[in-house]
Scaffold this motif. Structure first.
Motif, short mmCIF file in Angstrom:
data_model
loop_
_atom_site.label_atom_id
_atom_site.label_comp_id
_atom_site.label_asym_id
_atom_site.label_seq_id
_atom_site.Cartn_x
_atom_site.Cartn_y
_atom_site.Cartn_z
N UNK A 131 7.77 13.73 -1.17
CA UNK A 131 8.15 14.51 -0.10
C UNK A 131 9.63 14.76 0.14
N UNK A 132 10.18 15.83 0.86
CA UNK A 132 11.37 15.87 1.35
C UNK A 132 11.26 15.41 2.94
N UNK A 133 12.65 14.85 3.19
CA UNK A 133 12.68 14.50 4.53
C UNK A 133 13.20 15.69 5.70
N UNK A 134 13.74 16.55 4.72
CA UNK A 134 14.15 17.56 6.01
C UNK A 134 13.12 18.65 6.40
N UNK A 135 13.27 19.33 7.46
CA UNK A 135 12.26 20.55 8.01
C UNK A 135 13.22 21.66 8.19
N UNK A 136 12.54 22.62 8.14
CA UNK A 136 13.39 24.03 8.41
C UNK A 136 13.11 24.28 9.86
N UNK A 137 14.02 24.20 10.93
CA UNK A 137 13.85 24.74 12.35
C UNK A 137 13.84 26.22 12.24
N UNK A 161 49.48 8.68 17.47
CA UNK A 161 49.77 9.82 16.64
C UNK A 161 48.76 10.07 15.59
N UNK A 162 47.60 9.41 15.80
CA UNK A 162 46.54 9.81 14.68
C UNK A 162 45.87 11.09 14.91
N UNK A 163 45.31 11.78 13.93
CA UNK A 163 44.54 12.97 13.92
C UNK A 163 43.58 12.55 13.05
N UNK A 164 42.38 13.39 13.21
CA UNK A 164 41.21 13.46 12.34
C UNK A 164 40.68 14.64 12.04
N UNK A 165 40.24 14.76 10.98
CA UNK A 165 39.35 16.13 10.24
C UNK A 165 38.11 15.74 9.71
N UNK A 166 37.06 16.39 10.31
CA UNK A 166 35.63 15.94 9.64
C UNK A 166 35.35 17.32 8.91
N UNK A 167 34.69 17.01 7.76
CA UNK A 167 34.25 17.69 6.76
C UNK A 167 32.62 17.57 6.64
N UNK A 168 31.55 18.42 6.98
CA UNK A 168 30.22 17.97 7.15
C UNK A 168 29.58 18.11 5.46
N UNK A 169 29.23 17.27 5.06
CA UNK A 169 28.77 17.39 3.70
C UNK A 169 27.40 17.88 3.66
N UNK A 170 26.44 17.24 4.41
CA UNK A 170 25.25 17.52 4.39
C UNK A 170 24.56 17.39 5.68
N UNK A 171 23.62 18.16 5.91
CA UNK A 171 22.78 18.08 7.18
C UNK A 171 21.35 18.33 6.83
N UNK A 172 20.54 17.19 7.46
CA UNK A 172 19.03 17.12 7.07
C UNK A 172 18.53 17.11 8.55
N UNK A 173 17.76 18.31 9.05
CA UNK A 173 16.95 18.17 10.20
C UNK A 173 15.74 17.62 10.04
N UNK A 174 15.46 16.94 10.87
CA UNK A 174 14.25 15.94 10.69
C UNK A 174 13.36 16.32 12.09
N UNK A 175 12.03 16.18 11.64
CA UNK A 175 10.93 16.61 12.72
C UNK A 175 11.18 15.51 14.02
N UNK A 176 11.12 16.20 15.35
CA UNK A 176 11.01 15.38 16.37
C UNK A 176 12.46 15.81 17.04
N UNK A 177 13.37 16.67 16.47
CA UNK A 177 14.76 16.73 17.29
C UNK A 177 15.86 15.85 16.62
N UNK A 178 15.77 15.53 15.29
CA UNK A 178 16.61 14.50 14.96
C UNK A 178 17.44 15.25 13.65
N UNK A 179 18.50 14.52 13.39
CA UNK A 179 19.36 15.08 12.08
C UNK A 179 20.02 13.96 11.55
N UNK A 180 20.17 13.87 10.28
CA UNK A 180 20.83 13.01 9.56
C UNK A 180 22.02 13.93 8.97
#
Length: 154
Positions: free
Chosen positions: A10-16, A82-101
């Motif tokens: 199976x796959x974990x992700x769903x298409x919303x 003086x800390x700064x951060x930058x986030x790069x999203x590498x992958x998103x998996x939407x899961x059933x029930x309104x969850x995401x990894x």
């Protein structure tokens, strides 16, 4: 013997139906985190986390609720002003029930050092907002050191 490597897996992700809106909302959470860290506003930074959040920092230390996480971030922001951060999203998996990894790469920079970590963030949707309920970060081997020089302007 032949092994079917794809047939019953199976796959974990769903298409919303609102997938683009969800992805935009999740990206917005990371934008808020960047802005809050830049402003040294721990309350704004921690506003995206659930009350029962579980957070593991890159050193392996774990906090188990919002109050502990907020104490951790207040201390960190006081000690790295003086800390700064930058986030790069590498992958998103939407899961059933309104969850995401969400797999993320974060680069943290101060005038003295830079370090990159990768994390797995678990989001849950509640009242049309996306909340972070679990985070596990780990440093990228060899990434800690002096900050890289800024690229020259053309």
């Amino acid at each position: 013997m032949t092994v079917d490597t794809h047939g019953a897996r199976p796959t974990a992700g769903v298409v919303a139906t609102d997938q683009d809106a969800v992805l935009s909302a999740i990206a917005g959470v990371f934008g808020r985190l960047e802005a809050a860290l830049g402003a040294k506003d721990a309350v704004a930074f921690d506003s995206v986390f659930t009350d029962d959040v579980v957070f593991i920092n890159p050193a392996g230390e774990m906090v188990r609720n919002w109050d502990e996480l907020h104490d951790y971030h207040q201390f960190a922001m006081r000690n790295s002003p003086d800390a700064e951060a930058h986030y790069d999203i590498l992958a998103v998996r939407l899961l059933a029930g309104g969850h995401a990894i969400v797999n993320v790469e974060q680069t943290l920079r101060t005038p003295d050092f830079a370090v990159t970590n990768r994390g797995t963030w678990v989001f849950t949707e509640h009242d049309d907002n996306w909340w972070v309920c679990s985070v596990h970060n780990t440093n990228v081997a060899g990434s800690a050191g002096p900050p890289a020089a800024e690229p020259a302007a053309h």
